[in-house]
Design a protein around this motif. Structure first.
Motif, PDB file in Angstrom:
ATOM      1  N   ALA A 152      72.077  16.745 121.146  1.00  0.00           N
ATOM      2  CA  ALA A 152      72.452  17.066 119.756  1.00  0.00           C
ATOM      3  C   ALA A 152      71.442  18.025 119.137  1.00  0.00           C
ATOM      4  CB  ALA A 152      72.554  15.781 118.938  1.00  0.00           C
ATOM      5  N   GLY A 153      70.136  17.828 119.433  1.00  0.00           N
ATOM      6  CA  GLY A 153      69.134  18.753 118.922  1.00  0.00           C
ATOM      7  C   GLY A 153      69.286  20.146 119.491  1.00  0.00           C
ATOM      8  N   LEU A 154      69.608  20.239 120.789  1.00  0.00           N
ATOM      9  CA  LEU A 154      69.814  21.553 121.398  1.00  0.00           C
ATOM     10  C   LEU A 154      71.032  22.255 120.796  1.00  0.00           C
ATOM     11  CD1 LEU A 154      69.054  20.761 125.158  1.00  0.00           C
ATOM     12  CD2 LEU A 154      67.606  21.967 123.509  1.00  0.00           C
ATOM     13  N   VAL A 171      70.350   6.876 127.759  1.00  0.00           N
ATOM     14  CA  VAL A 171      71.568   7.565 127.312  1.00  0.00           C
ATOM     15  C   VAL A 171      71.440   8.000 125.853  1.00  0.00           C
ATOM     16  CG1 VAL A 171      74.036   7.267 126.898  1.00  0.00           C
ATOM     17  CG2 VAL A 171      73.012   6.375 128.999  1.00  0.00           C
ATOM     18  N   GLY A 172      70.872   7.117 125.010  1.00  0.00           N
ATOM     19  CA  GLY A 172      70.717   7.490 123.602  1.00  0.00           C
ATOM     20  C   GLY A 172      69.762   8.647 123.404  1.00  0.00           C
ATOM     21  N   GLN A 173      68.635   8.624 124.144  1.00  0.00           N
ATOM     22  CA  GLN A 173      67.689   9.726 124.025  1.00  0.00           C
ATOM     23  C   GLN A 173      68.282  11.028 124.548  1.00  0.00           C
ATOM     24  OE1 GLN A 173      64.812   9.242 122.459  1.00  0.00           O
ATOM     25  NE2 GLN A 173      64.452  11.449 122.535  1.00  0.00           N
ATOM     26  N   ARG A 174      69.026  10.950 125.621  1.00  0.00           N
ATOM     27  CA  ARG A 174      69.673  12.158 126.154  1.00  0.00           C
ATOM     28  C   ARG A 174      70.686  12.696 125.155  1.00  0.00           C
ATOM     29  NH1 ARG A 174      74.251  13.325 129.257  1.00  0.00           N
ATOM     30  NH2 ARG A 174      73.976  15.120 130.659  1.00  0.00           N
ATOM     31  N   GLU A 179      73.186  26.413 117.298  1.00  0.00           N
ATOM     32  CA  GLU A 179      73.988  26.820 116.143  1.00  0.00           C
ATOM     33  C   GLU A 179      73.128  27.510 115.094  1.00  0.00           C
ATOM     34  OE1 GLU A 179      75.782  23.225 114.874  1.00  0.00           O
ATOM     35  OE2 GLU A 179      77.381  23.277 116.391  1.00  0.00           O
ATOM     36  N   ARG A 180      71.903  26.999 114.881  1.00  0.00           N
ATOM     37  CA  ARG A 180      71.017  27.641 113.913  1.00  0.00           C
ATOM     38  C   ARG A 180      70.620  29.036 114.380  1.00  0.00           C
ATOM     39  NH1 ARG A 180      67.797  23.788 113.460  1.00  0.00           N
ATOM     40  NH2 ARG A 180      66.190  24.428 114.943  1.00  0.00           N
TER      41      ARG A 180
END
Length: 456
Positions: free
Chosen positions: A186-188, A178-181, A193-194
């Motif tokens: 969050a990275g995606l 769950v944490g890695q997902r 956004e970038r």
């Protein structure tokens, strides 16, 4: 007067070129807002802590002697052992230490799985070593402490399956997943956004570049026409006694003013319609004019500046030499001694290169009118195998610079951006340009343009 290529053709050629998306930041599609979670993280911690506290107290009441102290003390310890779960997101290791202590003292069996899940979910994505070290600590701390348990394989298997696999390993692995997902999502989101910010910056840069090009085109075209209008209008006072010369000068001013207004109107039309509509209009065939209208149009109907212009495909001004010669004629009619010399065999040039050569001569003549009125000016076109050189050299001014009637400065003020715009235009087609004063008090502009156009 010069008959320059109508501005709408220049702008339509821009419209069909592939460009960056010129939409503004407000016009870009907004990213859909994420759906609100069922409950906030704090509310989820409160609910989980409440459920674990209730289960621990209920289990302690059902087994009052399961613990290191008296029944009521065991119930209190079971309740207290669940409270650290409120801080499981911020400090998972202290929460895990309390859970291991509660497991060793047999106070509560429900806190440990939740603590290992928190360790994997909130510490694992940042430090895998810490998470696996916590799993090793759980293996050691929950191991059987009696000799009989170590002597029985069945007891060891049961302990390993229940106490370690189900209470430690499974919750930790689930938390790690769950944490890695969550970290990947969050990275995606950050990458999206970038990319959106970069798209907005590209759109704004495209708009700024287009505004700069349109401003340069307006400066090159309208400034020349208006400069001629001002020069001829200033000369009206000196020839007012000659009715014929006054009439001719008034016709020239009328023609130049009408052309300047037409080019401004075309420019505003392009800005209102946008590139899509302009591309559609460019693809439409021009309306046919009746033969009778072409045959009976009187000479000088454009304001006394000469015969009516021929259709676009038949205009001699489509050739670079012809268009530059017309510029020289218009300046010569305004009192500027201009000569044109052509070296080499003239040839057809790509539209961007021909337009750049035309603008170089046009801006140079405008500057002579402003800063060196009456100066002898020489225009040279030299055609070679891969280059066309455009040189304009003027001598010292032939008469003082005319002042405005209100005494507020020179008759033709200068903004100081003409040569900068020329340098940018020449650079875009892959050429070079040099300019500077000459030894005799004059000024020179020398541009070298490739005959094959800008490289892709």
């Amino acid at each position: 007067m010069s008959r320059t290529r109508p501005l709408r053709h220049t702008l339509r050629s821009w419209a069909v070129l592939p460009q960056a998306d010129p939409r503004t930041a407000a016009e870009l599609p907004e990213r859909p807002a994420p759906r609100a979670p069922l409950m906030t993280p704090r509310a989820a911690d409160l609910v989980l802590t409440g459920l674990v506290l209730f289960a621990s107290v209920w289990n302690s009441l059902k087994n009052p002697y399961l613990g290191p102290s008296t029944p009521w003390a065991n119930v209190l310890l079971a309740a207290v052992s669940a409270l650290p779960l409120l801080a499981r997101r911020r400090t998972p290791e202290p929460v895990l230490a309390v859970a291991l202590l509660a497991e060793i003292l047999h106070v509560s069996m429900f806190v440990l799985p939740c603590a290992y899940y928190a360790e994997g979910a909130y510490r694992g994505p940042r430090s895998r070593r810490t998470a696996w070290a916590a799993a090793g600590a759980g293996l050691v701390m929950t191991a059987p402490r009696s000799v009989e348990a170590w002597s029985s394989l069945r007891v060891l298997v049961t302990w390993f399956t229940v106490n370690f696999v189900l209470d430690v390993l499974v919750p930790l692995l689930l938390g790690l997943y769950v944490g890695q997902r969550r970290a990947v999502l969050a990275g995606l989101v950050e990458r999206a956004e970038r990319a959106e910010r970069e798209q907005r910056l590209i759109a704004e840069a495209a708009r700024a570049e287009e505004r700069q090009r349109i401003a340069g085109e307006m400066h090159d075209v309208v400034s020349h026409q208006v400069s001629l209008i001002v020069v001829h209008a200033n000369a009206l006072g000196a020839v007012s006694h000659d009715a014929e010369v006054t009439t001719d000068t008034a016709r020239i001013i009328q023609t130049a003013g009408r052309r300047a207004l037409t080019e401004l109107r075309e420019m505003l039309g392009v800005l209102r319609d946008g590139p899509d509509k302009q591309a559609e209009k460019a693809a439409e065939p021009p309306p046919d004019r009746p033969e009778s209208a072409r045959a009976h149009r009187p000479e000088g109907a454009d304001g006394g500046a000469g015969p009516s212009p021929a259709p676009e495909a038949e205009r001699p001004s489509d050739a670079v030499v012809g268009r530059i010669t017309e510029l020289a004629d218009s300046s010569r009619s305004a009192g500027l001694p201009v000569s044109v010399h052509v070296e080499g065999g003239p040839r057809a040039l790509p539209e961007p290169v021909g337009r750049a050569a035309h603008r170089v001569v046009q801006e140079a003549l405008t500057n002579v009118h402003k800063h060196a009125p009456g100066a002898t000016t020489d225009i040279r076109l030299a055609f070679t195998a891969g280059t066309v050189r455009v040189g304009i050299v003027n001598g010292p001014q032939g008469r003082p610079v005319d002042a405005a009637p209100d005494g507020g400065g020179p008759l033709l003020p200068s903004g100081g951006h003409g040569l900068l715009g020329l340098a940018e235009r020449v650079r875009l087609v892959g050429g070079t340009i040099e300019s500077g004063p000459t030894g005799d008090g004059g000024f020179r502009v020398d541009a070298a343009l490739p005959t094959q156009g800008p490289a892709d």
